[in-house]
Design a protein around this motif. Structure first.
Motif, mmCIF file in Angstrom:
data_model
loop_
_atom_site.group_PDB
_atom_site.id
_atom_site.type_symbol
_atom_site.label_atom_id
_atom_site.label_comp_id
_atom_site.label_asym_id
_atom_site.label_seq_id
_atom_site.Cartn_x
_atom_site.Cartn_y
_atom_site.Cartn_z
ATOM 1 N N UNK A 63 0.823 -1.206 0.000
ATOM 2 C CA UNK A 63 0.000 0.000 0.000
ATOM 3 C C UNK A 63 0.861 1.262 0.000
ATOM 4 N N UNK A 64 2.087 1.163 0.419
ATOM 5 C CA UNK A 64 2.942 2.342 0.573
ATOM 6 C C UNK A 64 3.595 2.777 -0.748
ATOM 7 N N UNK A 65 3.046 2.337 -1.854
ATOM 8 C CA UNK A 65 3.530 2.757 -3.175
ATOM 9 C C UNK A 65 2.652 3.877 -3.690
ATOM 10 N N UNK A 66 3.237 4.878 -4.287
ATOM 11 C CA UNK A 66 2.476 6.008 -4.820
ATOM 12 C C UNK A 66 1.458 5.524 -5.853
ATOM 13 N N UNK A 67 1.789 4.501 -6.605
ATOM 14 C CA UNK A 67 0.873 3.965 -7.608
ATOM 15 C C UNK A 67 -0.414 3.437 -6.970
ATOM 16 N N UNK A 127 -2.603 6.471 -6.244
ATOM 17 C CA UNK A 127 -3.166 6.997 -7.501
ATOM 18 C C UNK A 127 -4.321 6.102 -7.955
ATOM 19 N N UNK A 128 -4.136 4.812 -7.851
ATOM 20 C CA UNK A 128 -5.180 3.865 -8.262
ATOM 21 C C UNK A 128 -6.451 4.068 -7.443
ATOM 22 N N UNK A 129 -6.308 4.152 -6.123
ATOM 23 C CA UNK A 129 -7.474 4.308 -5.253
ATOM 24 C C UNK A 129 -8.180 5.627 -5.546
ATOM 25 N N UNK A 130 -7.428 6.692 -5.695
ATOM 26 C CA UNK A 130 -8.021 7.999 -5.985
ATOM 27 C C UNK A 130 -8.761 7.978 -7.312
ATOM 28 N N UNK A 174 -4.737 15.258 -1.707
ATOM 29 C CA UNK A 174 -3.658 14.637 -0.945
ATOM 30 C C UNK A 174 -2.745 13.823 -1.871
ATOM 31 N N UNK A 175 -3.357 13.038 -2.752
ATOM 32 C CA UNK A 175 -2.583 12.223 -3.698
ATOM 33 C C UNK A 175 -1.821 13.127 -4.668
ATOM 34 N N UNK A 176 -2.459 14.178 -5.133
ATOM 35 C CA UNK A 176 -1.767 15.117 -6.029
ATOM 36 C C UNK A 176 -0.554 15.750 -5.356
ATOM 37 N N UNK A 228 -1.898 4.882 6.674
ATOM 38 C CA UNK A 228 -3.072 5.007 7.538
ATOM 39 C C UNK A 228 -4.143 5.863 6.866
ATOM 40 N N UNK A 229 -3.726 6.919 6.171
ATOM 41 C CA UNK A 229 -4.677 7.786 5.461
ATOM 42 C C UNK A 229 -5.416 7.022 4.360
ATOM 43 N N UNK A 230 -4.693 6.223 3.591
ATOM 44 C CA UNK A 230 -5.351 5.473 2.519
ATOM 45 C C UNK A 230 -6.280 4.412 3.112
#
Length: 126
Positions: free
Chosen positions: A50-54, A57-60, A87-89, A108-110
């Protein structure tokens, strides 16, 4: 004509359930742990962190797409979607290297956002 104008209630319900399944899978079957160092391409689980930026981006992207399909307009959900997207941006604009994990706080945020999506969209369309 927007694509959601031609979708029936049943089609929207079907799509909602498909997205919900993805959100549940992401919440329950992806890894919360943060690697001690940068990601290794040799790690067979690299795509499951989960700690990957990708992942963020996917969830958003999925959340915004589902909100568009369902024509979500309730203020709380709109604010949460916009807030997470912003937040993701911000994370993306930091130019974090692909092999660098995000922080425990960000994971934790995601997870909080996924919990919200799962609860929100687990209710049938009215």
């Amino acid at each position: 004509m927007k694509k959601n104008d031609i979708l029936s209630k049943e089609e929207k319900e079907y799509l909602k359930n498909q997205y919900l399944h993805v959100f549940i899978d992401c919440k329950n079957n992806y890894i919360d742990d943060i690697p001690d160092k940068s990601f290794s391409v040799d790690d067979p689980n690299i795509k499951k962190y989960k700690c990957r930026i990708e992942f963020f981006i996917r969830i958003s992207t999925l959340a915004l797409d589902l909100a568009h399909i369902l024509e979500v307009s309730d203020p709380e959900t709109v604010v949460r979607l916009q807030s997470f997207s912003s937040f993701v941006n911000l994370l993306v604009n930091k130019n974090i290297p692909e092999n660098q994990p995000l922080t425990r706080k960000e994971v934790e945020e995601v997870n909080i956002f996924l919990d919200y999506l799962i609860t929100k969209f687990n209710i049938s369309l009215s």
